[in-house]
Design a protein around this motif. Sequence first.
Motif, PDB file in Angstrom:
ATOM      1  N   ASP A 209       0.834  -1.210   0.000  1.00 27.83           N
ATOM      2  CA  ASP A 209       0.000   0.000   0.000  1.00 27.83           C
ATOM      3  C   ASP A 209       0.866   1.256   0.000  1.00 27.83           C
ATOM      4  O   ASP A 209       0.582   2.216  -0.709  1.00 27.83           O
ATOM      5  CB  ASP A 209      -0.942   0.019   1.206  1.00 27.83           C
ATOM      6  CG  ASP A 209      -2.071  -0.991   1.099  1.00 27.83           C
ATOM      7  OD1 ASP A 209      -2.301  -1.538  -0.013  1.00 27.83           O
ATOM      8  OD2 ASP A 209      -2.719  -1.249   2.135  1.00 27.83           O
ATOM      9  N   ALA A 210       1.931   1.258   0.795  1.00 23.62           N
ATOM     10  CA  ALA A 210       2.830   2.418   0.838  1.00 23.62           C
ATOM     11  C   ALA A 210       3.586   2.571  -0.480  1.00 23.62           C
ATOM     12  O   ALA A 210       3.712   3.679  -1.012  1.00 23.62           O
ATOM     13  CB  ALA A 210       3.812   2.285   2.001  1.00 23.62           C
ATOM     14  N   LEU A 211       4.066   1.462  -1.037  1.00 22.13           N
ATOM     15  CA  LEU A 211       4.803   1.532  -2.301  1.00 22.13           C
ATOM     16  C   LEU A 211       3.933   2.056  -3.437  1.00 22.13           C
ATOM     17  O   LEU A 211       4.415   2.785  -4.307  1.00 22.13           O
ATOM     18  CB  LEU A 211       5.366   0.155  -2.673  1.00 22.13           C
ATOM     19  CG  LEU A 211       6.521  -0.346  -1.816  1.00 22.13           C
ATOM     20  CD1 LEU A 211       6.828  -1.798  -2.152  1.00 22.13           C
ATOM     21  CD2 LEU A 211       7.749   0.533  -1.979  1.00 22.13           C
ATOM     22  N   ARG A 212       2.678   1.730  -3.428  1.00 20.72           N
ATOM     23  CA  ARG A 212       1.766   2.179  -4.488  1.00 20.72           C
ATOM     24  C   ARG A 212       1.606   3.699  -4.533  1.00 20.72           C
ATOM     25  O   ARG A 212       1.156   4.230  -5.536  1.00 20.72           O
ATOM     26  CB  ARG A 212       0.406   1.524  -4.332  1.00 20.72           C
ATOM     27  CG  ARG A 212       0.411   0.080  -4.741  1.00 20.72           C
ATOM     28  CD  ARG A 212      -0.961  -0.506  -4.643  1.00 20.72           C
ATOM     29  NE  ARG A 212      -0.967  -1.880  -5.117  1.00 20.72           N
ATOM     30  CZ  ARG A 212      -1.865  -2.771  -4.784  1.00 20.72           C
ATOM     31  NH1 ARG A 212      -2.858  -2.435  -3.992  1.00 20.72           N
ATOM     32  NH2 ARG A 212      -1.793  -3.993  -5.262  1.00 20.72           N
ATOM     33  N   THR A 213       1.979   4.381  -3.473  1.00 20.74           N
ATOM     34  CA  THR A 213       1.889   5.846  -3.478  1.00 20.74           C
ATOM     35  C   THR A 213       3.091   6.483  -4.179  1.00 20.74           C
ATOM     36  O   THR A 213       3.089   7.675  -4.436  1.00 20.74           O
ATOM     37  CB  THR A 213       1.779   6.418  -2.044  1.00 20.74           C
ATOM     38  OG1 THR A 213       2.990   6.164  -1.337  1.00 20.74           O
ATOM     39  CG2 THR A 213       0.589   5.817  -1.309  1.00 20.74           C
ATOM     40  N   ALA A 214       4.112   5.683  -4.486  1.00 21.97           N
ATOM     41  CA  ALA A 214       5.311   6.181  -5.168  1.00 21.97           C
ATOM     42  C   ALA A 214       5.072   6.232  -6.678  1.00 21.97           C
ATOM     43  O   ALA A 214       4.157   5.598  -7.202  1.00 21.97           O
ATOM     44  CB  ALA A 214       6.506   5.283  -4.862  1.00 21.97           C
TER      45      ALA A 214
ATOM     46  N   GLU B 110      15.713  -6.247  -1.164  1.00 18.95           N
ATOM     47  CA  GLU B 110      15.371  -4.857  -0.854  1.00 18.95           C
ATOM     48  C   GLU B 110      14.119  -4.454  -1.616  1.00 18.95           C
ATOM     49  O   GLU B 110      13.846  -4.985  -2.688  1.00 18.95           O
ATOM     50  CB  GLU B 110      16.469  -3.897  -1.300  1.00 18.95           C
ATOM     51  CG  GLU B 110      17.722  -3.933  -0.506  1.00 18.95           C
ATOM     52  CD  GLU B 110      18.698  -2.850  -0.965  1.00 18.95           C
ATOM     53  OE1 GLU B 110      19.342  -2.288  -0.101  1.00 18.95           O
ATOM     54  OE2 GLU B 110      18.791  -2.588  -2.179  1.00 18.95           O
ATOM     55  N   ILE B 111      13.394  -3.513  -1.062  1.00 17.81           N
ATOM     56  CA  ILE B 111      12.322  -2.849  -1.778  1.00 17.81           C
ATOM     57  C   ILE B 111      12.752  -1.407  -1.986  1.00 17.81           C
ATOM     58  O   ILE B 111      13.544  -0.872  -1.211  1.00 17.81           O
ATOM     59  CB  ILE B 111      10.984  -2.928  -1.012  1.00 17.81           C
ATOM     60  CG1 ILE B 111      11.142  -2.450   0.431  1.00 17.81           C
ATOM     61  CG2 ILE B 111      10.425  -4.337  -1.058  1.00 17.81           C
ATOM     62  CD1 ILE B 111       9.863  -2.432   1.224  1.00 17.81           C
ATOM     63  N   TRP B 112      12.289  -0.789  -3.078  1.00 14.59           N
ATOM     64  CA  TRP B 112      12.694   0.585  -3.366  1.00 14.59           C
ATOM     65  C   TRP B 112      11.511   1.347  -3.939  1.00 14.59           C
ATOM     66  O   TRP B 112      10.562   0.758  -4.455  1.00 14.59           O
ATOM     67  CB  TRP B 112      13.886   0.643  -4.311  1.00 14.59           C
ATOM     68  CG  TRP B 112      13.678  -0.063  -5.621  1.00 14.59           C
ATOM     69  CD1 TRP B 112      14.048  -1.343  -5.923  1.00 14.59           C
ATOM     70  CD2 TRP B 112      13.049   0.457  -6.796  1.00 14.59           C
ATOM     71  NE1 TRP B 112      13.689  -1.650  -7.213  1.00 14.59           N
ATOM     72  CE2 TRP B 112      13.069  -0.558  -7.765  1.00 14.59           C
ATOM     73  CE3 TRP B 112      12.463   1.672  -7.131  1.00 14.59           C
ATOM     74  CZ2 TRP B 112      12.532  -0.397  -9.044  1.00 14.59           C
ATOM     75  CZ3 TRP B 112      11.929   1.840  -8.399  1.00 14.59           C
ATOM     76  CH2 TRP B 112      11.971   0.824  -9.330  1.00 14.59           C
ATOM     77  N   ALA B 113      11.584   2.651  -3.810  1.00 15.67           N
ATOM     78  CA  ALA B 113      10.555   3.529  -4.360  1.00 15.67           C
ATOM     79  C   ALA B 113      11.206   4.820  -4.844  1.00 15.67           C
ATOM     80  O   ALA B 113      12.154   5.310  -4.222  1.00 15.67           O
ATOM     81  CB  ALA B 113       9.508   3.849  -3.307  1.00 15.67           C
TER      82      ALA B 113
ATOM     83  N   GLY C 210       6.248  16.740  -8.317  1.00 15.58           N
ATOM     84  CA  GLY C 210       5.306  17.170  -9.337  1.00 15.58           C
ATOM     85  C   GLY C 210       4.663  16.047 -10.124  1.00 15.58           C
ATOM     86  O   GLY C 210       3.857  16.307 -11.003  1.00 15.58           O
ATOM     87  N   GLN C 211       4.957  14.784  -9.826  1.00 13.18           N
ATOM     88  CA  GLN C 211       4.377  13.664 -10.565  1.00 13.18           C
ATOM     89  C   GLN C 211       2.959  13.343 -10.137  1.00 13.18           C
ATOM     90  O   GLN C 211       2.187  12.842 -10.924  1.00 13.18           O
ATOM     91  CB  GLN C 211       5.242  12.404 -10.432  1.00 13.18           C
ATOM     92  CG  GLN C 211       6.557  12.503 -11.167  1.00 13.18           C
ATOM     93  CD  GLN C 211       6.368  12.509 -12.669  1.00 13.18           C
ATOM     94  OE1 GLN C 211       5.666  11.696 -13.220  1.00 13.18           O
ATOM     95  NE2 GLN C 211       6.983  13.473 -13.315  1.00 13.18           N
ATOM     96  N   ARG C 212       2.607  13.589  -8.893  1.00 14.93           N
ATOM     97  CA  ARG C 212       1.253  13.240  -8.416  1.00 14.93           C
ATOM     98  C   ARG C 212       0.582  14.424  -7.826  1.00 14.93           C
ATOM     99  O   ARG C 212       1.082  15.333  -7.381  1.00 14.93           O
ATOM    100  CB  ARG C 212       1.327  12.136  -7.380  1.00 14.93           C
ATOM    101  CG  ARG C 212       1.738  10.846  -8.035  1.00 14.93           C
ATOM    102  CD  ARG C 212       1.472   9.707  -7.107  1.00 14.93           C
ATOM    103  NE  ARG C 212       1.883   8.505  -7.821  1.00 14.93           N
ATOM    104  CZ  ARG C 212       1.226   7.383  -7.795  1.00 14.93           C
ATOM    105  NH1 ARG C 212       0.159   7.286  -7.106  1.00 14.93           N
ATOM    106  NH2 ARG C 212       1.643   6.350  -8.450  1.00 14.93           N
TER     107      ARG C 212
END
Length: 56
Positions: free
Chosen positions: A28-33, A46-49, A54-56
């Motif tokens: 859920d947090a990654l989807r905001t990236a 590892e996970i990364w974002a 200005g993208q969202r």
Amino acid sequence: MTVADGTARLCAPAPGGGDLGLWQRVIDALRTADQWGSSDSTGTPEIWAHITEGQR
């Protein structure tokens, strides 16, 4: 976390184990990236974002 030219990149070790509730919160947090994914090129998953100003 690194920041350059209006882009932030966050990297963290991936959660271990099979805690589905924890993984759901992570996804859920990654989807905001703007971009996100995972890698194990360092030998540790590892996970990364990426978050670009200005993208969202």
